[in-house]
Design an enzyme around this catalytic site. Structure first.
Site: not given
Ligand SMILES: *[C@@H]1O[C@H](CO)[C@@H](O)[C@H](O)[C@H]1NC(C)=O
Ligand SMILES: *[C@@H]1O[C@H](CO)[C@@H](O)[C@H](O)[C@H]1NC(C)=O
Ligand SMILES: *[C@@H]1O[C@H](CO)[C@@H](O)[C@H](O)[C@H]1NC(C)=O
Ligand SMILES: *[C@@H]1O[C@H](CO)[C@@H](O)[C@H](O)[C@H]1NC(C)=O
Ligand SMILES: *[C@@H]1O[C@H](CO)[C@@H](O)[C@H](O)[C@H]1NC(C)=O
Ligand SMILES: *[C@@H]1O[C@H](CO)[C@@H](O)[C@H](O)[C@H]1NC(C)=O
Ligand SMILES: *[C@@H]1O[C@H](CO)[C@@H](O)[C@H](O)[C@H]1NC(C)=O
Ligand SMILES: *[C@@H]1O[C@H](CO)[C@@H](O)[C@H](O)[C@H]1NC(C)=O
Ligand SMILES: *[C@@H]1O[C@H](CO)[C@@H](O)[C@H](O)[C@H]1NC(C)=O
Ligand SMILES: *[C@@H]1O[C@H](CO)[C@@H](O)[C@H](O)[C@H]1NC(C)=O
Ligand SMILES: *[C@@H]1O[C@H](CO)[C@@H](O)[C@H](O)[C@H]1NC(C)=O
Ligand SMILES: CC(=O)N[C@H]1CO[C@H](CO)[C@@H](O)[C@@H]1O
Length: 845
Positions: A283-287
């Site tokens: 994931t992108d950070w927090g996605a």
């Protein structure tokens, strides 16, 4: 190409269509009007019958499987889940398997250098790297980046970028990527990935997919049709996968109203089935927005691991994933597949032999401090300050110079030859008085612009400002040197300019990532004009000096038409985002030590409206929708279709010499017919070891938890109880059906340097696919050709089946249409000097 086991007559997508017929469409979200897409389950795994495919993955898979067989359930989960934001040393760190001495994997930003450390290099931005049109420089940049990450102990470099592609010229993060043409972006990303991974580091290509703007990036739905998806945005990702990329990062946005990181259509179907991606999706950070749903939809690693759910685990995964496997919400083969993919990427690039201890902490520059940063525990030496720069400064300087695009050069104003006097004017030529890293994540407009802002930054080891290097050159030439540092003291600028034999004005335009706003620009640019009063400065200088050279550092196009037509502006150079050697690189070009070879990787319109795109800035709904209604018509494809004359077209760039093109020839290669991918995988492999007794997944007694760290154990052994999956369609080889990459035509041309100095030409091959909904031309080949004066070389381009095809939504495959195909070789997308028709043999159409 021994991809296929038993049933070669079945297309890999047909069974999906059957599945879809059964499950129909996604249950609609809140609003029944919103676009959606067909779900795609199960998530593809690598079939052992695909191991014959010699793409470098087979051996890695064999080794990964062997290791996974030895892991327990909680150990497997550990490798899929980050330990939490700032929990450990790197931007993101997975859990470890201490029992076998396997440390947590270190994932670190970013695409231009190792972020948040010291004694690293700061490389040219992606947009500048692409502007070289040099496969060898792109490869070498990738390799040098890879070595720096490797030598800091990083396992996964979070880069390179091909999403955003650059639909909107104002898009905040376009500069991280390789420009809006999918072919150029595809070649650039493939070379970068190969270079980086050759150094023993996993590349994570991002952001998958359609993260084309910063406004609302965390919730916007980008709605797109299937053909545009394939012909434009997915194209460079296919090249990255074909190059063997180990990791793909899913993006923040939604696609047709489902978040990218839980979108079974883009992850399972497009990426893992159609493109045959064998590595892992992070994931992108927090996605991440769901646990079991993201797991079955194709996500393999959650970062940074902690997340909003109040489920007793502080994470969508970690213990929650263990629980999901124990309750059969997530099949255990899916977990095995995640871990095999992560470890296969690890072995594929050679991490088992290249890994060294992590030498830095991303969270502090102090030598001694907390290893577990957010918990403030583990006081020890965390920054070894290892110098990883090697000789990369030379490459950065070379690339800085070779990426500069000479847009205008009247009466050979350039190169400069020992001018009597030179006035260097503008803040963009200067040092930031507080140092090149004074602004955190480069969020400011002080001093020369050499990288955009946001997470795609690295600390500069140093930054050579243009004025510094130009002054040294002036001293060597005994030229009088004047330096005007302010953009706002127009009187001083005019006085200096009117007293100089040449006035060089430096101006810029910036953009960045939308977690922070600069001068009212929320990542995306509010306009396409210069920043800091740059236009007034240029006009003031040009009004008094008939030999005015303008140098632009920018993240993308700016409006320069008045510079193009102004009689006193004799030179115009786009110097992009050159990185730490900025001043030396631009001096090399201005003084002719490097003959410019850069070609603009995007179109320069006369007006912001010329692109026909506007970023969604204001939304009155909680579910902002952005329809990519323009289809494939972005950048030059749009200008061509609408017959809008740009200031400078895609592919344009001057040299200090001239090149001519002659003798266009075509050879039809015996490619044979196109065979669609077909066949089925073996049943999903399971690697044993999963003890389905929940009590085996409890935290061991006496384990000392570090506060705020995410762990894989479940909280409670009493849990509530699902079917095995049969065969699924076969994944293709990495990059999709290998048949797509067969050479159909070889096109050759003779290129001659007719000028007086050695130079590098970038001949470009464009195709017209001929259909009423096709762009006028699309880039399908280029080369970098060094030529001495008078020298001629023959250059050949291979045109593949994919290059000649359109995506056929009904067939769910690439097809060569019946429209007349033409090939052009020229010096830009509008300077198409030679043309020939390409006859498509019957067996291909
Ligand atoms: C996504 O939505 C667009 C716009 O409604 C639609 O044309 C397209 O078919 C959808 N994509 C898929 C894969 O269903
Ligand atoms: C797996 O465990 C077996 C038995 O302990 C051991 O012999 C083997 O080396 C292990 N394999 C890996 C890849 O760790
Ligand atoms: C999971 O990783 C954490 C952090 O590295 C470690 O403390 C823990 O022991 C690991 N758990 C297992 C089951 O290996
Ligand atoms: C370390 O970081 C602090 C702020 O976080 C900064 O003020 C200082 O200059 C940095 N020191 C070095 C040597 O980079
Ligand atoms: C960390 O260790 C260093 C040296 O060992 C010591 O000087 C320092 O006081 C320690 N800091 C903390 C917060 O314990
Ligand atoms: C465009 O934006 C830049 C940066 O915010 C600003 O400096 C400039 O004045 C703006 N241009 C116009 C014409 O408003
Ligand atoms: C060009 O520069 C000269 C000074 O050398 C000035 O007289 C003239 O007005 C300038 N031209 C324009 C169009 O500004
Ligand atoms: C967006 O909305 C704000 C506040 O309503 C308004 O001031 C601004 O002009 C709008 N911007 C655009 C580009 O429509
Ligand atoms: C290139 O060709 C143009 C047009 O023939 C000519 O004006 C120019 O002087 C040439 N430039 C060089 C560097 O040879
Ligand atoms: C071009 O294609 C031909 C025929 O497939 C092949 O022999 C040749 O090696 C290819 N050249 C390049 C540069 O890929
Ligand atoms: C074109 O090809 C012919 C035949 O091979 C050759 O004699 C001639 O030099 C070529 N022309 C150029 C400009 O390369
Ligand atoms: C403690 C530590 O991580 N040291 C490593 C730092 O980098 C050097 C050079 O790459 C390695 O040799 C050390 O193991």
């Amino acid at each position: 190409m021994l991809l296929f086991s038993p049933t070669p007559s079945i297309s890999p997508l047909q069974p999906f269509l059957v599945l879809l017929a059964a499950t129909a469409f996604l249950p609609l979200l809140a609003n029944a009007q919103l676009p959606t897409f067909p779900e795609s389950f199960p998530s593809p795994w690598r079939s052992s019958s695909s191991d014959d495919n010699d793409d470098g993955w087979a051996d890695a898979y064999a080794r990964a499987r062997e290791l996974v067989r030895n892991l327990t359930l909680v150990e497997k989960v550990n490798l899929t889940t980050g330990t939490g934001n700032q929990a450990d040393l790197c931007t993101g760190t997975t859990g470890a398997v201490p029992r076998i001495g396997f440390r947590g994997l270190c994932l670190q930003d970013g695409p231009v250098g190792v972020r948040y450390t010291d004694l690293n290099s700061a490389f040219p931005g992606g947009i500048s790297a692409a502007a070289t049109w040099s496969r060898s420089l792109l490869w070498r940049r990738g390799e040098a980046l890879g070595k720096e990450f490797r030598d800091k102990g990083v396992d996964v470099q979070l880069g390179p970028v091909v999403g955003p592609l650059g639909r909107d010229p104002a898009g905040g993060r376009n500069f991280e990527a390789f420009g809006p043409d999918p072919y150029l972006a595809g070649v650039s990303v493939a070379e970068t990935v190969r270079g980086t991974q050759s150094a023993g580091v996993i590349a994570s290509v991002k952001h998958y997919i359609l993260n084309e703007q910063e406004h609302f990036r965390g919730g916007i739905s980008t709605n797109i049709d299937d053909q545009t998806m394939h012909e434009l945005y997915l194209w460079p990702f296919a090249d990255a996968v074909r190059a063997g990329v180990g990791s793909v990062m899913c993006s923040y946005n939604k696609i047709n109203n489902t978040f990218a990181c839980e979108n079974s259509y883009v992850l399972n179907r497009l990426l893992k089935n159609e493109l045959g991606f064998q590595g892992f999706v992070v994931t992108d950070w927090g996605a991440q927005h769901s646990g079991a749903i993201s797991a079955v939809s194709g996500l393999d690693m959650a970062m940074p691991g902690d997340g909003p759910p109040n489920n007793g685990y502080g994470s969508y995964w970690g213990g929650a994933l263990t629980e999901a496997v124990l309750t059969l919400a997530v099949p255990s083969w899916r977990l095995d597949d995640m871990v095999v993919r992560i470890l296969a990427a690890f072995y594929k690039v050679g991490r088992d032999t290249e890994q060294i201890d992590i030498n830095f902490s991303a969270w502090t520059n102090e030598t001694v401090g907390s290893r577990y940063w957010v918990a403030k525990m583990g006081n020890t030496t965390i920054n070894q300050h290892v110098n990883v720069q090697a000789d990369h400064a030379e490459l950065i300087r070379e690339m800085g110079a070779k990426s500069a695009v000479l847009l205008k050069n009247v009466n050979s104003a350039l190169p400069l030859r020992k001018p009597k006097s030179i006035a260097v004017i503008g803040e963009d030529a200067q040092d930031n008085p507080n140092g090149p890293n004074a602004c955190v994540d480069r969020v400011c407009e002080t001093g020369t612009l050499a990288m955009g802002w946001g997470s795609a930054t690295a600390e500069f080891p140093y930054l050579i400002a243009p004025a510094t290097a130009l002054e040294a050159q002036a001293v060597a030439d005994e030229s009088i040197f004047m330096n005007i540092k302010s953009n706002w003291d127009l009187d001083a600028a005019r006085v200096a300019a009117s007293n100089a034999s040449v006035a060089v004005v430096f101006v810029n335009a910036n953009s960045g990532e939308g977690y922070v706003t600069l001068d009212g620009n929320f990542g995306d640019r509010n306009n396409l004009t210069l920043w800091n009063g740059g236009d007034e400065l240029v006009k003031s200088v040009a009004a008094v000096n008939p030999n005015t050279i303008v140098v632009i550092h920018s993240v993308g196009p700016v409006i320069v038409d008045y510079m193009k037509t102004h009689p006193n502006i004799t030179g115009l150079l786009w110097a992009g985002l050159p990185g730490q050697e900025s001043g030396n690189a631009v001096t090399d070009v201005l003084y002719g030590k490097t003959n410019p070879q850069g070609r603009t990787p995007f179109t320069w319109g006369k007006d912001a409206k010329d692109w026909g795109i506007s970023t969604l800035i204001n939304s009155t709904t909680d579910e902002p929708q952005q329809d990519f209604a323009e289809g494939v018509f972005i950048d030059y494809r749009y200008f061509d279709r609408e017959d809008i004359e740009p200031s400078f077209e895609f592919g344009f760039g001057l040299s200090y010499t001239n090149f001519t093109y002659a003798n266009l020839t075509t050879i039809l290669q015996d490619s044979g017919p196109y065979r669609p991918a077909s066949g089925m995988t073996d049943p999903a492999p399971s690697y044993g070891g999963v003890n389905m007794d929940p009590s085996s997944a409890l935290m061991p007694e006496g384990f000392e938890k570090i506060p705020r760290m995410i762990y894989p154990w479940i909280n409670n052994a009493s849990l509530p109880d699902t079917p095995n999956i049969d065969d699924v369609p076969m994944s293709s080889a990495p990059g999709g059906n290998p048949e797509l990459y067969k050479t159909v035509y070889t096109i050759a041309v003779d290129i001659t340097n007719t000028g007086a100095v050695p130079g590098v030409d970038i001949p470009q091959l464009y195709l017209s696919l001929g259909g009423p909904t096709d762009p006028k031309v699309v880039l399908r080949g280029f080369d970098e050709v060094p030529l001495d004066p008078g020298q001629t070389k023959t250059v050949a381009f291979n045109v593949t089946y994919r290059d000649l095809s359109n995506w056929d939504t009904d067939a769910q495959d690439w097809r060569i249409s019946s429209f007349t195909k033409n090939a052009y070789v020229g010096a830009s997308s509008r300077d198409l000097r030679l043309q020939t028709e390409l006859f498509i043999p019957e067996y291909l159409s």
